[in-house]
Design an enzyme around this catalytic site. Structure first.
Site, PDB file in Angstrom:
ATOM      1  N   ASP A   1       0.768  -1.165   0.084  1.00 38.22           N
ATOM      2  CA  ASP A   1       0.210   0.011   0.122  1.00 38.22           C
ATOM      3  C   ASP A   1       0.808   1.155  -0.048  1.00 38.22           C
ATOM      4  OD1 ASP A   1      -2.941   0.614   1.999  1.00 38.22           O
ATOM      5  OD2 ASP A   1      -2.146   1.418  -0.028  1.00 38.22           O
TER       6      ASP A   1
ATOM      7  N   SER B   1      -2.587 -10.119   2.484  1.00 40.78           N
ATOM      8  CA  SER B   1      -2.734 -10.456   3.811  1.00 40.78           C
ATOM      9  C   SER B   1      -1.539 -11.223   4.332  1.00 40.78           C
ATOM     10  CB  SER B   1      -4.046 -11.339   4.078  1.00 40.78           C
ATOM     11  OG  SER B   1      -5.157 -10.477   4.055  1.00 40.78           O
TER      12      SER B   1
HETATM   13  N1  APR Z   1       5.732  -5.506  -4.170  1.00 42.13           N
HETATM   14  C1  APR Z   1       5.275  -6.798  -3.919  1.00 42.13           C
HETATM   15  N2  APR Z   1       4.926  -7.128  -2.981  1.00 42.13           N
HETATM   16  C2  APR Z   1       5.454  -6.498  -1.497  1.00 42.13           C
HETATM   17  C3  APR Z   1       5.717  -5.194  -1.901  1.00 42.13           C
HETATM   18  C4  APR Z   1       5.865  -4.808  -2.995  1.00 42.13           C
HETATM   19  N3  APR Z   1       6.606  -3.232  -3.172  1.00 42.13           N
HETATM   20  N4  APR Z   1       6.054  -4.648  -0.314  1.00 42.13           N
HETATM   21  C5  APR Z   1       5.537  -5.540   0.425  1.00 42.13           C
HETATM   22  N5  APR Z   1       5.277  -6.887  -0.364  1.00 42.13           N
HETATM   23  C6  APR Z   1       4.646  -8.014   0.103  1.00 42.13           C
HETATM   24  C7  APR Z   1       4.830  -8.387   1.667  1.00 42.13           C
HETATM   25  O1  APR Z   1       6.122  -8.793   1.816  1.00 42.13           O
HETATM   26  C8  APR Z   1       3.951  -9.488   1.719  1.00 42.13           C
HETATM   27  O2  APR Z   1       4.279 -10.640   1.140  1.00 42.13           O
HETATM   28  O3  APR Z   1       3.328  -7.962   0.109  1.00 42.13           O
HETATM   29  C9  APR Z   1       2.607  -8.911   0.985  1.00 42.13           C
HETATM   30  C10 APR Z   1       1.474  -8.428   1.820  1.00 42.13           C
HETATM   31  O4  APR Z   1       2.226  -7.609   2.727  1.00 42.13           O
HETATM   32  P1  APR Z   1       1.369  -6.200   3.092  1.00 42.13           P
HETATM   33  O5  APR Z   1       1.686  -5.069   2.157  1.00 42.13           O
HETATM   34  O6  APR Z   1       1.981  -5.952   4.577  1.00 42.13           O
HETATM   35  O7  APR Z   1      -0.220  -6.403   2.856  1.00 42.13           O
HETATM   36  P2  APR Z   1      -0.979  -7.166   3.915  1.00 42.13           P
HETATM   37  O8  APR Z   1      -0.491  -8.165   4.774  1.00 42.13           O
HETATM   38  O9  APR Z   1      -2.246  -7.404   3.289  1.00 42.13           O
HETATM   39  O10 APR Z   1      -1.514  -6.073   5.047  1.00 42.13           O
HETATM   40  C11 APR Z   1      -2.156  -4.763   4.711  1.00 42.13           C
HETATM   41  O11 APR Z   1      -0.684  -3.645   5.691  1.00 42.13           O
HETATM   42  O12 APR Z   1       0.665  -1.818   4.384  1.00 42.13           O
HETATM   43  C12 APR Z   1      -0.650  -2.267   5.275  1.00 42.13           C
HETATM   44  O13 APR Z   1      -2.135  -0.382   4.624  1.00 42.13           O
HETATM   45  C13 APR Z   1      -1.832  -1.726   4.399  1.00 42.13           C
HETATM   46  O14 APR Z   1      -3.068  -2.093   6.530  1.00 42.13           O
HETATM   47  C14 APR Z   1      -2.859  -2.813   5.426  1.00 42.13           C
HETATM   48  C15 APR Z   1      -1.936  -3.817   5.603  1.00 42.13           C
END
Ligand code: APR
Length: 197
Positions: A40, A129
């Site tokens: 995000d 997630s």
């Molecule tokens: N590109 C691809 N994958 C990524 C990237 C990126 N730039 N950055 C992180 N990831 C991976 C993480 O390593 C993980 O494997 O995406 C996956 C999901 O991680 P998160 O981004 O933390 O998402 P999620 O677990 O769904 O949690 C969502 O986190 O960032 C906040 O606003 C978001 O509150 C929401 C929560």
């Protein structure tokens, strides 16, 4: 690694999803649609303020609320190489007894429904997630891959009729863009074990 069904292909890669050129990349958003960390944070940081502006418009149309876990919403992609962003909210993992699997599957399904509605040909998913929301990666990968293939098989084998008010599925490529070797490895193991073809 990749697996095909008819003229649809799903592949796995390790990359930063903000670098991916696709009709849509999926954001692992939260219910506020106002940004956060992880995927995000990266999408908003690199995509620029127009994405947040569109998210605020979605909120305004929705009683100044965002979207629920399992739902998804489409915006433009600002400065990103992708053409659109589909913001999807996965479940916060709380042990697996609070409908997390159903909500995670719904998040992927709702992204695919938007892709079908807007006739998108390519889509890139992060591992929804499995970061801040703590979903065990292997189980999340099983849900993600089976949801995508179940949706595509059904859409290709049972094309919508004119009464369904949805166009035929245009989607031909889905890429899971994993951010680290461990997550990529989990998705590869799951894809291999599912014998998806
Ligand atoms: N590109 C691809 N994958 C990524 C990237 C990126 N730039 N950055 C992180 N990831 C991976 C993480 O390593 C993980 O494997 O995406 C996956 C999901 O991680 P998160 O981004 O933390 O998402 P999620 O677990 O769904 O949690 C969502 O986190 O960032 C906040 O606003 C978001 O509150 C929401 C929560």
């Amino acid at each position: 690694m990749q697996k095909q069904y008819k003229d649809f292909v799903c592949d796995l890669m390790r990359a930063d999803i903000t670098t991916i050129k696709a009709d849509a990349i999926v954001n692992a958003a939260n219910t506020s649609l106002l940004g956060g960390g992880g995927v995000d944070g990266a999408i908003h940081a690199r995509g620029g303020p127009s994405i947040l502006e569109e998210c605020k418009q979605i909120r305004a149309l929705n009683g100044n609320r965002g979207i629920a876990p399992g739902e998804a919403a489409l915006t433009g992609a600002g400065n990103l190489p992708a053409s659109n962003v589909i913001h999807a909210v996965g479940p916060i993992y709380r042990g697996g007894t609070s409908n997390e699997a159903e909500i995670l599957s719904a998040a992927y399904t709702n992204c695919l429904k938007i892709a079908q509605q807007y006739q998108l040909i390519s889509i890139a998913f992060p591992s929804i997630s499995t970061g801040a929301y703590g979903y065990p990666v292997e189980e999340a990968a099983r849900i993600a891959l089976s949801t995508v293939f179940d949706f595509v098989r059904d859409a290709l084998d049972n094309p919508p009729t004119v009464d369904d008010f949805v166009p035929p599925l245009a989607l031909r490529k889905a890429t899971f863009v994993l951010f680290d070797e461990a997550t990529l490895g989990a998705y590869e193991r799951v894809m291999h074990a599912m014998g998806i073809s």
